[in-house]
Structure formats: C-alpha cells, structure tokens
Design a protein around this motif. Structure first.
Motif, short mmCIF file in Angstrom:
data_model
loop_
_atom_site.label_atom_id
_atom_site.label_comp_id
_atom_site.label_asym_id
_atom_site.label_seq_id
_atom_site.Cartn_x
_atom_site.Cartn_y
_atom_site.Cartn_z
N VAL A 298 0.86 -1.18 0.00
CA VAL A 298 0.00 0.00 0.00
C VAL A 298 0.90 1.23 0.00
N PHE A 299 0.31 2.38 -0.31
CA PHE A 299 1.05 3.64 -0.24
C PHE A 299 0.73 4.32 1.08
N VAL A 300 1.77 4.62 1.85
CA VAL A 300 1.63 5.28 3.15
C VAL A 300 2.14 6.72 3.01
N PHE A 301 1.36 7.66 3.52
CA PHE A 301 1.71 9.08 3.41
C PHE A 301 2.73 9.45 4.48
N ASP A 302 3.79 10.14 4.03
CA ASP A 302 4.83 10.65 4.93
C ASP A 302 4.58 12.14 5.13
N ALA A 303 4.16 12.51 6.34
CA ALA A 303 3.80 13.90 6.60
C ALA A 303 5.01 14.83 6.57
N THR A 304 6.21 14.29 6.82
CA THR A 304 7.40 15.15 6.83
C THR A 304 7.79 15.58 5.42
N SER A 305 7.88 14.58 4.53
CA SER A 305 8.28 14.89 3.15
C SER A 305 7.09 15.16 2.24
N LYS A 306 5.88 14.92 2.77
CA LYS A 306 4.64 15.09 1.99
C LYS A 306 4.69 14.27 0.70
#
Length: 357
Positions: A298-306
């Motif tokens: 799955v694709f997980v969102f990275d809030a730091t790098s957006k």
C-alpha cells in the motif's frame, strides 16, 4: 541576418528551451484520499437465521380428572399463584366434608378412650380393676389415637385434592396456547394450557454439522431482529442437541439472550452472528491495495516529506469490498485509498481533506 542578430536569436532560443525544460521537470503534487490505520479485533463472521423462543415453556395439566369449568385465554398475563384453569369441585368438596366428619368421630372416640383409660388406671391402683381391664383400655386408647391421626391425614389429603381442582401458575408468564375448552372432561396429566415465561428468551437456530464441529468455547453470539436491524441483543450458547435432526441433518442450538437487552417478540425472525478466530487486524478499502515487486503493498503518506511510500503488507484475507491486513502497518498510519495505480514511490502529494498541509 548579421552575426549580432543571429547570436541574439540563438541566445533567446537557449533561454526558452531551458525555461521549458524547467517547467517540464517541475511537477504539481497529486491529491490523494487517505484513511487512518486502526487496529481492531476482526474475525471470520458466521451468520444463521433463527427465531425467538421462550426459555421456559410449560404445558400445564391437572393432577386429577374432571369437567373443565374455567380456563384462561391465550395471551393472558399471569403471576405466580394465579388460577389459570379449574375443574368441577363437587366431588372434592364432598371428600373434604366426609374426611372432616371422620375426624370428628375419631376425636370423640379418642376422648372416650382417654376417659376409660384414666378411670381404669385409678381402679387398678385401688385393686378394683384387673390388669387385663387396664391393658384393654390402654389398647383402646392407642387405637383411638391412631385413628385420629389417620383421620387427620385423610382430611389433609382431601383438602389437597380440593386444591388440585384449581390449576395455578408456577411462574410469571403468558398463556401461549390452550388445549381444552370449558365443559370438556379432562384427565389427569392432560395438557390444558401452555404457559411461557416472559423473563428469559432464547434465540433458536438450526445449524449444519460443520459449524457445530468447530467446538468454539463459550462463544458470544450477536442477535439482530430481521424486521428491524437496529434492535440487537447478545448471548451465549447454552444448549446444543447431541444428535442431528433425522430430516434436516441440522443441530438445534439455543442461545440464552442477555436479559438486560431489548425484549424481542416471541416467534420473530432473527439473525445470529458469530465471530471466529478474532485477531488484531487492519481493515482497508480494497482500492488501497497495490503491488511492489510482485508483493502486496500500500502507499503510506509521509507527513514530513509530503510524499507517499510503498509499504509491503501481509494480507490475512479478503472481504467483499475490503482487505484485512495482519502485518506491515502501524496505528495511525495514513494509507492512500484512491488512484494508487497512478502513484509512484516518493511522489509528492497533498491530502484532499486538507488535514496535513
């Protein structure tokens, strides 16, 4: 064209080409929809249709035969001790009267025997009466005493017989069926009315052997009213028939419902659901699933790098429109759920709901 003009045109072309290349390499972040990961107890659900039945259903009958003079109607609510049917009591009343007379006779005989015994004791002490006379009066007293005891017992039995002409409720409940009418002569043990308890209810299911063979220990069953799915209750299996029905080859299972839940009407259709092998799993829409090197991911969102990153996962099983993931995700992860076929690892994105900017 002179050299100066040619040089200026060439410089302009180079600048325009560089600008176009810079614009081509600059990508606009793609909008994505996400759901937050939440670990929850999820198991395989087994459902079966059944009906609501009273836990206690008692056929009521008289202890002696007679002509029925009264019986309660179907639907009558009764309390413990209420009379729900009666039979003609004339003969029982006569029996009580006869036993009462016999007791009175026995009491009179006993009083006379006591007087004779006392008199003979006094005469024997004065050497006026013989020992044989004394023994005879003592024996007569013992006989009279025994006869009175027998008469008292007979009167108690006659009164019990008279009480048996009234059929009384043994529990709080409702009359669910009648099997005799006024004027009918009923015999001892013949069912007259059926009384059901309104306090406790069972959800009754006929289940196949496969489910019974699971041997689940003390399972919790959720019961839903088919006519109104908002009405729900729960309970545990309290009884399973030891053998299958010869016609349907199913086993009857009774689930004792929680008395604190809603009282579902007797005879109403319900659905019972049982969850097996509950585990801590993550439930996601099937649209979130993709592949990475032929492995589920799955694709997980990275809030730091957006950006979004591939995350390999282990799928426990598939449902109708969801997937159940056993490993690979943590509580609170944001997983992309739409357009994942167009996403790439490390691609810049922004959340449609605007929760992360």
């Amino acid at each position: 064209m002179n050299k100066a003009a040619f040089a200026a045109a060439a410089l302009a072309a180079v600048l325009l080409a560089g600008c176009s290349q810079e614009q081509a390499t600059e990508k606009v972040p793609r909008p994505v929809r996400t759901v937050a990961v939440h670990l929850e107890e999820v198991g395989e659900t087994i459902s079966q249709t059944g009906e609501i039945r009273p836990r206690l259903e008692t056929p009521m009958s008289f202890r002696l035969g007679g002509q029925l003079t009264f019986r309660a109607e179907v639907g009558t609510t009764v309390k413990v001790g209420d009379v729900i049917a009666t039979i003609d009591r004339a003969s029982s009343v006569n029996g009580v009267m006869s036993a009462t007379a016999d007791l009175a006779t026995a009491n009179a005989d006993l009083e006379l025997a006591q007087v004779n015994a006392e008199r003979n004791r006094g005469l024997f002490d004065k050497n006026v009466a013989s020992k044989a006379q004394l023994q005879q009066s003592e024996a007569a007293l013992a006989t009279a005493t025994a006869r009175r005891s027998a008469a008292e017992t007979a009167l108690a039995n006659a009164r019990d017989t008279l009480s048996y002409t009234d059929l009384k409720a043994t529990q709080d409940g409702v009359v669910s069926a009648v099997a005799a009418n006024n004027g009918q002569v009923v015999s001892a043990g013949q069912t007259v009315v059926t009384l059901i308890s309104d306090a406790e209810r069972d959800a009754v299911f006929d289940v196949p052997e496969k489910i019974v063979g699971l041997n689940v220990h003390d399972p919790l069953v959720e019961v839903t009213l088919l006519s109104d799915p908002a009405v729900k209750s729960s309970g545990r299996v309290r009884e399973v028939t030891p053998s299958a029905d010869p016609a349907t080859r199913t086993y009857r299972v009774k689930v004792g419902l929680d008395t604190s839940g809603p009282k579902m009407p007797f005879g109403s259709a319900v659905r019972g659901s049982l969850i097996l092998n509950a585990k801590k799993l993550v439930q996601l829409p099937a649209s979130a699933l993709t592949q990475n090197n032929r492995r589920s991911a799955v694709f997980v969102f990275d809030a730091t790098s957006k950006t979004v990153r591939y995350r390999e996962v282990r799928i426990e099983r598939y449902a109708d429109a969801t997937i159940l993931i056993a490993d690979g995700l943590a509580e609170g992860d944001l997983v992309a759920t739409s357009g994942v076929s167009k996403l790439r690892d490390g691609e810049a994105v922004f959340l449609e709901d605007g929760s992360v900017k």
